[in-house]
Design an enzyme around this catalytic site. Structure first.
Site, PDB file in Angstrom:
ATOM      1  CB  THR A 327      34.822  41.995 -31.674  1.00  0.00           C
ATOM      2  OG1 THR A 327      35.111  41.343 -30.435  1.00  0.00           O
ATOM      3  CG2 THR A 327      34.138  43.317 -31.392  1.00  0.00           C
ATOM      4  CD1 TRP A 330      27.663  39.245 -31.999  1.00  0.00           C
ATOM      5  CD2 TRP A 330      27.953  41.456 -31.971  1.00  0.00           C
ATOM      6  NE1 TRP A 330      26.636  39.789 -31.270  1.00  0.00           N
ATOM      7  CE2 TRP A 330      26.791  41.153 -31.237  1.00  0.00           C
ATOM      8  CE3 TRP A 330      28.344  42.793 -32.084  1.00  0.00           C
ATOM      9  CZ2 TRP A 330      26.012  42.127 -30.628  1.00  0.00           C
ATOM     10  CZ3 TRP A 330      27.573  43.770 -31.483  1.00  0.00           C
ATOM     11  CH2 TRP A 330      26.417  43.426 -30.760  1.00  0.00           C
ATOM     12  CG  HIS A 331      30.122  45.199 -34.374  1.00  0.00           C
ATOM     13  ND1 HIS A 331      30.989  44.584 -33.488  1.00  0.00           N
ATOM     14  CD2 HIS A 331      29.577  46.240 -33.691  1.00  0.00           C
ATOM     15  CE1 HIS A 331      30.971  45.231 -32.339  1.00  0.00           C
ATOM     16  NE2 HIS A 331      30.121  46.229 -32.425  1.00  0.00           N
ATOM     17  N   GLY A 332      28.579  42.737 -38.109  1.00  0.00           N
ATOM     18  CA  GLY A 332      27.884  42.758 -39.391  1.00  0.00           C
ATOM     19  C   GLY A 332      28.489  41.828 -40.420  1.00  0.00           C
ATOM     20  CE1 TYR A 486      26.348  47.187 -37.494  1.00  0.00           C
ATOM     21  CE2 TYR A 486      26.098  48.626 -35.608  1.00  0.00           C
ATOM     22  CZ  TYR A 486      26.455  48.447 -36.912  1.00  0.00           C
ATOM     23  OH  TYR A 486      26.920  49.497 -37.641  1.00  0.00           O
TER      24      TYR A 486
END
Length: 486
Positions: A327, A330-332, A486
């Site tokens: 997670t 995935w965001h950056g 994102y």
């Protein structure tokens, strides 16, 4: 193209809605023909929407969709031939391909920088521009491939897959809709007056969240940010952290509301993406309420395939940790996102270990809420600062421990930022994030829904709110959507 622009609101949205219903009206006698034409129209609108920022984006997205569609056909072909092992291999290779595209565009430079920093391995840096919504599109593509592989849904036609991957309300900002939920809505869609009005209402609420609340907080954050580590009093530091906590919620939940409302205008029903996460009494509950579509995706395609909670406590904890690590990634492509994911994962693991303990169950609900919000509050600061040095300085500023807190270094105190307008919006934001799901709010909603007087009051209020939102949108110099990156 962003939703909260004059061009989208007064040109793109009305033209797309009018064109869609004109096609539905003209094709009313032949439902199959009407579905095909209306879906084609939505695909064309979506491609124009996606390619607005970069024209070549249309070609890249089209090639990508074609590849995903062909991969789905390949899975179906191997299924018919009863070649299960080959089907597994083909599906795995297909997922590796779409994931590889995501890694190449979004994470290659991050990997190259860290290989150079830690191991002295020198790699040329990529100059490719990251396509808009690449993370959302990748997860959507994986959902399509896995759902077809599992037999949860049939493979779609090329037009259906184009619509699924490019549908403009969700293509660059989510929510992440699973193929098995989307497929059945590609045909026989009907929108009655009540559903259409509900969609418009959802759009108006989303606009208010985004441009009145989120953008107002974001504008103040952008003014305070340059003074971090230079000169900032303690109250200003706490205001900065509070405003960011409110901004990221109203920014993303507002955009989700607009996306869900827009989709509803065209007969698509997307699941809720936020359920008052700032009322959570644990980090586990927070993640059931925050970015629900992402959590659902990870549960369906990562957590459960890893074994879920079926293989003992140790394996369950490991599976949960993997989910939250991914997670964060995935965001950056930065270490702060990874750290943010790890912090949330560790908290969820700790809660899983103690949730049956008597001492934990005896803690009052208000105590659990305070602790949870404190964790969320500070973890958002990790999420914001990609530079750990600035993060350290800022955390010190919160407690008056930084040299930047010295009175001689402070150029603007909190009074400069905390205007009457911001105080009012902050109160509205806190109440909106914590009280609008309480029993009294449900009674008010019921009154508005069931009586003509209530309906008139509600619609008049929302129209006035939308007018105010448009005024804010036109006058604002700050309007970026945080989750575009994102």
């Amino acid at each position: 193209m962003a939703f909260t622009t004059v061009f989208f609101l007064f040109a793109v949205m009305p033209a797309s809605v009018a064109g869609y219903y004109l096609i539905k009206l003209l094709g009313n006698r032949n439902e199959k023909w009407s579905d095909w034409l209306s879906n084609l129209f939505l695909v064309l609108v979506s491609l124009c929407f996606y390619g607005w920022a970069r024209l070549e984006g249309i070609a890249l997205l089209s090639i990508y969709v074609l590849g995903v569609w062909m991969a789905g056909k390949g899975i179906c072909y191997l299924e018919k031939k009863a070649k299960y092992k080959r089907k597994v291999c083909f599906m795995t290779l297909s997922i590796l391909a779409v994931t590889g595209i995501l890694i190449w565009y979004k994470y290659y430079n991050f990997i190259a920088e860290n290989l150079s920093h830690f191991f002295g391995i020198s790699l040329a840096m990529s100059q490719w521009i990251v396509p808009l919504g690449i993370s959302f599109i990748t997860f959507t593509a994986i959902s399509y491939l896995v759902d077809v592989f599992r037999g949860d849904a049939e493979a779609g036609s090329l037009l259906d897959v184009f619509l699924y991957l490019s549908f403009f309300p969700k293509v660059i900002s989510g929510p992440i809709v699973q193929w098995k939920d989307f497929q059945r809505q590609t045909v026989h869609r009907r929108v009655d007056e009540t559903e259409f009005l509900d969609g418009l209402n959802r759009i108006m609420i989303g606009f208010a969240k985004k441009v009145i609340l989120a953008d107002s907080f974001g504008a103040v954050i952008s003014k305070i940010d340059p003074y971090i580590g230079v000169g900032m009093d303690v109250p200003t530091a706490w205001l900065f952290a509070f405003f960011y906590m409110m901004q990221i919620y109203y920014d993303f939940s507002g955009y989700s509301d607009i996306a869900i409302g827009l989709a509803q205008l065209f007969g698509f029903h997307f699941k809720e993406n936020f359920q008052f996460p700032y009322r959570s009494k644990s980090i586990t509950e927070f993640w059931r309420r925050w970015h629900i579509s992402l959590g659902t995706w990870f549960r369906s395609y990562i957590y459960i395939p890893l074994g879920g909670n079926r293989k003992g406590m140790k394996r369950t904890l490991w599976n949960l940790f993997c989910v939250f690590l991914l997670t964060g990634i995935w965001h950056g492509a930065a270490w702060n996102y990874i750290l943010w994911g790890v912090i949330n994962g560790v908290c969820v693991l700790a809660e899983r270990c103690i949730r049956e303990k008597r001492f934990y169950q005896k803690i009052p609900a208000i105590g659990k809420w305070v602790v949870t919000m404190a964790i969320v509050f500070f973890s958002w600061q990790v999420f914001y600062f990609s530079d750990f040095i600035r993060l350290g300085v800022f955390v010190k500023s919160l407690f008056g421990l930084s040299a930047a807190n010295a009175a001689s270094a402070v150029e603007y105190t909190y009074q400069h930022y905390l205007t009457i307008k911001l105080i009012f919006l902050s109160v509205v934001a806190v109440l909106g994030a914590t009280t609008f799901c309480m029993p009294w709010a449900e009674k008010v909603k019921t009154f508005f829904a069931r009586t003509k007087t209530g309906l008139f009051i509600k619609e008049t209020g929302l129209i006035l709110l939308m007018i105010v939102s448009v005024i804010f949108m036109i006058n604002s110099s700050y309007s970026p959507f945080l989750y575009f990156q994102y």
